[in-house]
Design a protein around this motif. Structure first.
Motif, short mmCIF file in Angstrom:
data_model
loop_
_atom_site.label_atom_id
_atom_site.label_comp_id
_atom_site.label_asym_id
_atom_site.label_seq_id
_atom_site.Cartn_x
_atom_site.Cartn_y
_atom_site.Cartn_z
N VAL A 164 16.18 21.69 -15.34
CA VAL A 164 16.45 23.12 -15.37
C VAL A 164 15.91 23.74 -16.66
O VAL A 164 15.30 24.81 -16.66
CB VAL A 164 17.95 23.39 -15.22
N ARG A 165 16.12 23.03 -17.78
CA ARG A 165 15.63 23.56 -19.06
C ARG A 165 14.10 23.60 -19.08
O ARG A 165 13.51 24.52 -19.67
CB ARG A 165 16.16 22.71 -20.21
N ALA A 166 13.46 22.63 -18.45
CA ALA A 166 11.99 22.63 -18.39
C ALA A 166 11.48 23.82 -17.59
O ALA A 166 10.54 24.52 -18.00
CB ALA A 166 11.48 21.32 -17.79
N LEU A 167 12.10 24.06 -16.44
CA LEU A 167 11.68 25.20 -15.60
C LEU A 167 11.97 26.52 -16.31
O LEU A 167 11.17 27.47 -16.22
CB LEU A 167 12.41 25.14 -14.26
N ALA A 168 13.10 26.60 -17.02
CA ALA A 168 13.42 27.84 -17.74
C ALA A 168 12.40 28.11 -18.84
O ALA A 168 11.96 29.25 -19.04
CB ALA A 168 14.83 27.74 -18.34
N ALA A 169 12.00 27.07 -19.57
CA ALA A 169 11.00 27.24 -20.62
C ALA A 169 9.65 27.64 -20.04
O ALA A 169 8.93 28.47 -20.60
CB ALA A 169 10.87 25.95 -21.43
N PHE A 170 9.31 27.06 -18.88
CA PHE A 170 8.03 27.41 -18.24
C PHE A 170 8.03 28.86 -17.78
O PHE A 170 7.06 29.59 -17.99
CB PHE A 170 7.80 26.48 -17.05
N LEU A 171 9.13 29.31 -17.16
CA LEU A 171 9.21 30.71 -16.73
C LEU A 171 9.19 31.66 -17.92
O LEU A 171 8.58 32.73 -17.86
CB LEU A 171 10.50 30.92 -15.92
N GLU A 172 9.85 31.25 -19.01
CA GLU A 172 9.83 32.09 -20.21
C GLU A 172 8.41 32.26 -20.73
O GLU A 172 7.99 33.37 -21.08
CB GLU A 172 10.71 31.46 -21.28
N PHE A 173 7.65 31.17 -20.77
CA PHE A 173 6.27 31.24 -21.22
C PHE A 173 5.44 32.16 -20.31
O PHE A 173 4.69 33.02 -20.79
CB PHE A 173 5.66 29.84 -21.24
#
Length: 399
Positions: free
Chosen positions: A2-11
């Motif tokens: 979840v944290r990986a997907l959140a960081a990707f969406l933030e980028f």
């Protein structure tokens, strides 16, 4: 994960902003670093063997290219492939495949000349009324533009108007509900199961609007001090929000429009009551200076020859003082009083900013009920994520 997907969406949302400053570049670097650290879970769990993906590798080049060529502003990373198709693949298919380079160059040269000639002929009016001169969107008749604005089936669109220095503006729909749907008598309207406290809340709203330097907040004001209202109440199925959102699909001035609905029956189906961002303290950054509300009824009243467009809402309060550390999204819960009833109030429509998207959040050990419909989400879950990834404008204001 979840944290990986959140960081990707933030980028992804950061690099597609229309305007980027030094703070945004630092945020892009931080989001990319978090993504590279958190994505390791996919390899540790055996989902993939390597991260050798061209699209993900291109993320490392965004910052230097932004500094060199300015903000990409939604430029698709597939643009090079689409240009390759137009400039290489299609001319190759038209060639004889023997010593094709020279043929491809001639084909591209002739296509460019044809495109330039079409523009020249069109400017001179030589293509008027022919197949080569399709009507432009900017030539849309004024009445058609007005029809689109008033169309209740229109959920949102770009607005071809000059930019205005406003964060957002909300106006009621042009056509109210008919008296058959909602009575225009306040006390009859209050007999609706969902609006029993409307007369009291409307009186408190009028007290707030008509009193200079009130000594009490509306909810703490004795009801006998609040003005009575005996006039007509016009109710509306929706309101239209216009706001400056150049990072999303918008008009030539960067303005965008969306419709906020509060109707007991939507497209011959269940009721639809949208959530909305409401301004609280403009001095605070991001979501700290906003509330989330749910629109229950749009209405307008005339009191002392002044028309007050307003809305009956439920309130949501933030959980904690920072977003959720895993998703990066704020969490809100519905406000309830000491009787465990949802807190309602009538507020001026100028308090609203634009629509908000909430995602249901379970307590972690509960399963979603079988047969639950999406229209029941706001009535079932105990808390919600405020989805700042709904679009780029939400990402810019709900951080």
């Amino acid at each position: 994960m979840v944290r990986a997907l959140a960081a990707f969406l933030e980028f992804c949302h950061l690099v597609q902003r229309a305007i980027l400053d030094e703070d945004d570049l630092i945020a892009i670097d931080n989001a990319l670093a978090r993504y590279h650290a958190e994505r390791q879970i996919f390899q540790d769990e055996g989902i993939i063997d390597t991260f050798s993906l061209p699209r993900q590798h291109s993320m490392t080049h965004y910052r230097p290219l932004i500094q060199e060529f300015a903000a990409p502003n939604g430029l698709c990373s597939s643009i090079t492939e689409s240009k390759h198709i137009k400039a290489v693949k299609e001319p190759w298919r038209r060639s004889s495949r023997f010593e094709a380079l020279k043929q491809m160059l001639i084909i591209n040269k002739r296509l460019d000349k044809l495109a330039a000639m079409r523009v020249y002929f069109r400017v001179r009016g030589m293509l008027a009324g022919t197949w080569f001169d399709p009507p432009l969107l900017i030539d849309r008749p004024p009445f058609e533009e007005q029809r689109r604005k008033d169309d209740e089936d229109d959920d949102g669109d770009d607005v071809d108007v000059p930019r205005r220095d406003i964060l957002g503006e909300v106006t009621l729909a042009k056509v109210p509900f008919s008296p058959k749907t909602y009575s225009r008598n306040l006390h009859i309207l209050a007999r609706e199961p969902s609006h029993p406290r409307l007369p009291e809340l409307l009186r408190r709203f009028l007290y707030e609007q008509t009193t200079v330097n009130p000594t009490h907040t509306p909810k703490d004001t004795p009801l006998e001090l609040c003005p009575r209202y005996h006039g007509k109440v016009f109710t509306y199925p929706s309101a239209v929000a216009e706001f400056y959102a150049p990072s999303d699909l918008s008009g030539i001035g960067g303005m965008r429009r969306e419709r906020i609905r509060a109707t007991p029956r939507w497209r011959n189906g269940p009721a639809r009551y949208d959530c909305v961002f409401a301004e609280a303290d403009t001095a605070l950054p991001g979501f700290q200076g906003m509330h989330v509300t749910r629109a229950l009824l749009f209405l307008s009243v005339r009191h002392r020859d002044i028309v007050y467009p307003c809305v009956l809402v439920n309130w949501y309060s933030a959980v904690g003082t920072a977003p959720d550390p895993d998703t990066g999204l704020w969490v809100v819960t519905p406000d309830v009083d000491y009787n465990n009833r949802l807190v309602e109030s009538v507020v001026h429509i100028d308090c609203l900013l634009r629509g908000a998207h909430l995602i249901g959040k379970s307590n972690g050990n509960e399963f979603i009920l079988r047969g639950m419909k999406h229209t029941d989400t706001l009535d079932i879950f105990p808390s919600f994520f405020v989805n700042k990834y709904a679009d780029h404008h939400s990402h810019e204001i709900a951080f």
